[in-house]
Motif scaffolding. Structure first.
Motif, PDB file in Angstrom:
ATOM      1  N   MET A 109      70.817  -4.375 -22.722  1.00  0.00           N
ATOM      2  CA  MET A 109      70.287  -3.863 -21.457  1.00  0.00           C
ATOM      3  C   MET A 109      71.439  -3.564 -20.496  1.00  0.00           C
ATOM      4  O   MET A 109      72.336  -4.384 -20.318  1.00  0.00           O
ATOM      5  CB  MET A 109      69.360  -4.901 -20.804  1.00  0.00           C
ATOM      6  CG  MET A 109      68.945  -4.528 -19.390  1.00  0.00           C
ATOM      7  SD  MET A 109      67.934  -5.791 -18.579  1.00  0.00           S
ATOM      8  CE  MET A 109      66.407  -5.617 -19.485  1.00  0.00           C
ATOM      9  N   GLU A 110      71.399  -2.379 -19.913  1.00  0.00           N
ATOM     10  CA  GLU A 110      72.381  -2.027 -18.886  1.00  0.00           C
ATOM     11  C   GLU A 110      71.771  -2.274 -17.512  1.00  0.00           C
ATOM     12  O   GLU A 110      70.576  -2.073 -17.296  1.00  0.00           O
ATOM     13  CB  GLU A 110      72.816  -0.577 -19.036  1.00  0.00           C
ATOM     14  CG  GLU A 110      73.670  -0.325 -20.267  1.00  0.00           C
ATOM     15  CD  GLU A 110      74.334   1.033 -20.242  1.00  0.00           C
ATOM     16  OE1 GLU A 110      75.547   1.099 -20.492  1.00  0.00           O
ATOM     17  OE2 GLU A 110      73.631   2.023 -19.962  1.00  0.00           O
ATOM     18  N   ILE A 111      72.612  -2.699 -16.579  1.00  0.00           N
ATOM     19  CA  ILE A 111      72.166  -3.050 -15.238  1.00  0.00           C
ATOM     20  C   ILE A 111      73.015  -2.305 -14.219  1.00  0.00           C
ATOM     21  O   ILE A 111      74.252  -2.348 -14.282  1.00  0.00           O
ATOM     22  CB  ILE A 111      72.288  -4.569 -15.012  1.00  0.00           C
ATOM     23  CG1 ILE A 111      71.348  -5.318 -15.957  1.00  0.00           C
ATOM     24  CG2 ILE A 111      71.985  -4.924 -13.558  1.00  0.00           C
ATOM     25  CD1 ILE A 111      71.473  -6.836 -15.865  1.00  0.00           C
ATOM     26  N   LEU A 113      86.097  -2.928  -9.347  1.00  0.00           N
ATOM     27  CA  LEU A 113      85.601  -2.108 -10.452  1.00  0.00           C
ATOM     28  C   LEU A 113      86.267  -2.485 -11.770  1.00  0.00           C
ATOM     29  O   LEU A 113      85.662  -2.366 -12.838  1.00  0.00           O
ATOM     30  CB  LEU A 113      85.823  -0.628 -10.132  1.00  0.00           C
ATOM     31  CG  LEU A 113      85.035  -0.123  -8.910  1.00  0.00           C
ATOM     32  CD1 LEU A 113      85.367   1.339  -8.629  1.00  0.00           C
ATOM     33  CD2 LEU A 113      83.529  -0.295  -9.120  1.00  0.00           C
ATOM     34  N   GLY A 114      87.497  -2.959 -11.700  1.00  0.00           N
ATOM     35  CA  GLY A 114      88.195  -3.364 -12.908  1.00  0.00           C
ATOM     36  C   GLY A 114      87.631  -4.625 -13.538  1.00  0.00           C
ATOM     37  O   GLY A 114      87.875  -4.890 -14.722  1.00  0.00           O
ATOM     38  N   ARG A 115      86.893  -5.413 -12.768  1.00  0.00           N
ATOM     39  CA  ARG A 115      86.312  -6.654 -13.272  1.00  0.00           C
ATOM     40  C   ARG A 115      84.815  -6.529 -13.553  1.00  0.00           C
ATOM     41  O   ARG A 115      84.148  -7.538 -13.824  1.00  0.00           O
ATOM     42  CB  ARG A 115      86.565  -7.798 -12.282  1.00  0.00           C
ATOM     43  CG  ARG A 115      88.031  -8.200 -12.230  1.00  0.00           C
ATOM     44  CD  ARG A 115      88.250  -9.428 -11.364  1.00  0.00           C
ATOM     45  NE  ARG A 115      87.530 -10.605 -11.830  1.00  0.00           N
ATOM     46  CZ  ARG A 115      87.936 -11.397 -12.829  1.00  0.00           C
ATOM     47  NH1 ARG A 115      89.031 -11.108 -13.498  1.00  0.00           N
ATOM     48  NH2 ARG A 115      87.226 -12.467 -13.162  1.00  0.00           N
ATOM     49  N   MET A 116      84.293  -5.305 -13.521  1.00  0.00           N
ATOM     50  CA  MET A 116      82.877  -5.110 -13.800  1.00  0.00           C
ATOM     51  C   MET A 116      82.604  -5.420 -15.274  1.00  0.00           C
ATOM     52  O   MET A 116      83.240  -4.852 -16.156  1.00  0.00           O
ATOM     53  CB  MET A 116      82.479  -3.669 -13.471  1.00  0.00           C
ATOM     54  CG  MET A 116      80.992  -3.449 -13.326  1.00  0.00           C
ATOM     55  SD  MET A 116      80.201  -4.305 -11.925  1.00  0.00           S
ATOM     56  CE  MET A 116      81.116  -3.689 -10.515  1.00  0.00           C
ATOM     57  N   PRO A 117      81.682  -6.324 -15.574  1.00  0.00           N
ATOM     58  CA  PRO A 117      81.432  -6.698 -16.975  1.00  0.00           C
ATOM     59  C   PRO A 117      80.802  -5.550 -17.768  1.00  0.00           C
ATOM     60  O   PRO A 117      80.192  -4.641 -17.198  1.00  0.00           O
ATOM     61  CB  PRO A 117      80.458  -7.873 -16.858  1.00  0.00           C
ATOM     62  CG  PRO A 117      80.465  -8.282 -15.430  1.00  0.00           C
ATOM     63  CD  PRO A 117      80.840  -7.072 -14.639  1.00  0.00           C
ATOM     64  N   ASP A 118      80.934  -5.625 -19.068  1.00  0.00           N
ATOM     65  CA  ASP A 118      80.270  -4.654 -19.948  1.00  0.00           C
ATOM     66  C   ASP A 118      78.763  -4.713 -19.711  1.00  0.00           C
ATOM     67  O   ASP A 118      78.179  -5.790 -19.562  1.00  0.00           O
ATOM     68  CB  ASP A 118      80.565  -4.971 -21.414  1.00  0.00           C
ATOM     69  CG  ASP A 118      82.016  -4.712 -21.796  1.00  0.00           C
ATOM     70  OD1 ASP A 118      82.685  -3.954 -21.073  1.00  0.00           O
ATOM     71  OD2 ASP A 118      82.457  -5.268 -22.823  1.00  0.00           O
ATOM     72  N   GLY A 119      78.147  -3.550 -19.673  1.00  0.00           N
ATOM     73  CA  GLY A 119      76.706  -3.479 -19.478  1.00  0.00           C
ATOM     74  C   GLY A 119      76.284  -3.391 -18.020  1.00  0.00           C
ATOM     75  O   GLY A 119      75.095  -3.245 -17.739  1.00  0.00           O
ATOM     76  N   ASP A 149      83.236 -11.985  -7.236  1.00  0.00           N
ATOM     77  CA  ASP A 149      83.792 -11.580  -8.520  1.00  0.00           C
ATOM     78  C   ASP A 149      82.705 -10.933  -9.381  1.00  0.00           C
ATOM     79  O   ASP A 149      81.743 -11.612  -9.779  1.00  0.00           O
ATOM     80  CB  ASP A 149      84.360 -12.806  -9.232  1.00  0.00           C
ATOM     81  CG  ASP A 149      85.111 -12.442 -10.501  1.00  0.00           C
ATOM     82  OD1 ASP A 149      85.085 -11.273 -10.914  1.00  0.00           O
ATOM     83  OD2 ASP A 149      85.735 -13.353 -11.082  1.00  0.00           O
ATOM     84  N   PRO A 150      82.834  -9.648  -9.685  1.00  0.00           N
ATOM     85  CA  PRO A 150      81.828  -8.998 -10.526  1.00  0.00           C
ATOM     86  C   PRO A 150      81.647  -9.675 -11.879  1.00  0.00           C
ATOM     87  O   PRO A 150      80.575  -9.556 -12.483  1.00  0.00           O
ATOM     88  CB  PRO A 150      82.383  -7.577 -10.692  1.00  0.00           C
ATOM     89  CG  PRO A 150      83.280  -7.380  -9.526  1.00  0.00           C
ATOM     90  CD  PRO A 150      83.885  -8.724  -9.248  1.00  0.00           C
ATOM     91  N   ALA A 151      82.663 -10.364 -12.351  1.00  0.00           N
ATOM     92  CA  ALA A 151      82.545 -11.057 -13.633  1.00  0.00           C
ATOM     93  C   ALA A 151      81.439 -12.107 -13.620  1.00  0.00           C
ATOM     94  O   ALA A 151      80.971 -12.548 -14.682  1.00  0.00           O
ATOM     95  CB  ALA A 151      83.878 -11.706 -13.999  1.00  0.00           C
ATOM     96  N   GLN A 152      80.993 -12.508 -12.425  1.00  0.00           N
ATOM     97  CA  GLN A 152      79.930 -13.501 -12.310  1.00  0.00           C
ATOM     98  C   GLN A 152      78.541 -12.873 -12.158  1.00  0.00           C
ATOM     99  O   GLN A 152      77.554 -13.602 -12.013  1.00  0.00           O
ATOM    100  CB  GLN A 152      80.231 -14.436 -11.138  1.00  0.00           C
ATOM    101  CG  GLN A 152      81.497 -15.247 -11.353  1.00  0.00           C
ATOM    102  CD  GLN A 152      81.819 -16.210 -10.225  1.00  0.00           C
ATOM    103  OE1 GLN A 152      81.218 -16.167  -9.152  1.00  0.00           O
ATOM    104  NE2 GLN A 152      82.779 -17.090 -10.453  1.00  0.00           N
ATOM    105  N   LEU A 153      78.458 -11.559 -12.240  1.00  0.00           N
ATOM    106  CA  LEU A 153      77.150 -10.898 -12.155  1.00  0.00           C
ATOM    107  C   LEU A 153      76.170 -11.369 -13.231  1.00  0.00           C
ATOM    108  O   LEU A 153      74.975 -11.535 -12.939  1.00  0.00           O
ATOM    109  CB  LEU A 153      77.320  -9.380 -12.226  1.00  0.00           C
ATOM    110  CG  LEU A 153      77.787  -8.694 -10.936  1.00  0.00           C
ATOM    111  CD1 LEU A 153      78.242  -7.268 -11.217  1.00  0.00           C
ATOM    112  CD2 LEU A 153      76.689  -8.701  -9.880  1.00  0.00           C
TER     113      LEU A 153
END
Length: 221
Positions: free
Chosen positions: A1-3, A20-26, A85-89
């Motif tokens: 699923m993409e979000i 933007l560089g830390r945006m997780p896959d998906g 931190d986008p990595a925590q999305l």
């Protein structure tokens, strides 16, 4: 699923590469430029984000424009200033994806170097306490990182287009019987000065917007 991830943006050129560089896959970033003069929109586009230009000034206007531009079943919101931190999305969106919650807010945990003035923290705590009493959800922070269903949020019919938008989202979600949860996320040193707590004018404007939203919701309760 993409979000899809909505990032309201006003002069965040210095922060966008890290965010933007830390945006997780998906997770697909939608940067909503709200009148930047520092080239934020160009930087975001060059880094692969979808860019939406919203001419109506206001935090809520930018958030809502991003919501309407999104296409995923679940949508996230977060600030574009590197304070989150986008990595925590995935931590915030996972309960919604699993069907265990309808709206999840990131409860900010202050990390070394982060700026969260005492008056802002106290105001946030008072507001969270009022929300707990009003909607019954166990909230401690009106967190700017959040996740919910896209279509369901549109159906709530949010009308505030300024700093009251996040509060109205929670109030209307609670009134609609949504399951509202929170999870801890890191609150980091941001790039530049906050548009809200960084100036007296910004703080007073945000307080005024939230008071208006509370009064409006009291009127329809």
């Amino acid at each position: 699923m993409e979000i899809d991830v909505v990032l309201p943006c006003l002069n965040e050129a210095a922060a966008l590469p890290w965010v933007l560089g830390r945006m997780p896959d998906g997770f697909r970033p939608i940067v909503v430029d709200n009148g930047s003069t520092d080239g934020s929109a160009k930087i975001a586009a060059e880094l692969g984000a979808t860019v939406v230009c919203e001419l109506q000034r206001g935090f809520g206007a930018a958030c809502h424009a991003g919501l309407l531009a999104a296409a995923s079943d679940i949508v996230c919101f977060m600030d574009a200033d590197a304070s989150l931190d986008p990595a925590q999305l995935p931590r915030v969106s996972r309960p919604v994806v699993a069907g265990a919650a309808d709206l999840v807010l990131g409860r900010r945990v202050l990390r070394p170097g982060a700026s969260w003035p005492v008056h802002a923290r106290l105001g946030n705590a008072v507001l969270a306490r009022r929300l707990r009493r009003r909607i019954g959800a166990s909230l401690h922070d009106l967190g700017p990182m959040r996740a919910c269903g896209r279509v369901e949020l549109i159906r709530l019919g949010l009308i505030d287009r300024r700093f009251g938008y996040p509060l109205e989202m929670v109030l209307r979600a609670g009134a609609a019987g949504w399951r509202i949860h929170e999870t801890r996320v890191d609150y980091l040193p941001r790039e530049g000065r906050s548009k809200v707590t960084g100036t007296l004018r910004g703080t007073l404007r945000a307080i005024g917007d939230m008071r208006r939203v509370l009064a409006d919701q009291d009127g329809v309760a």
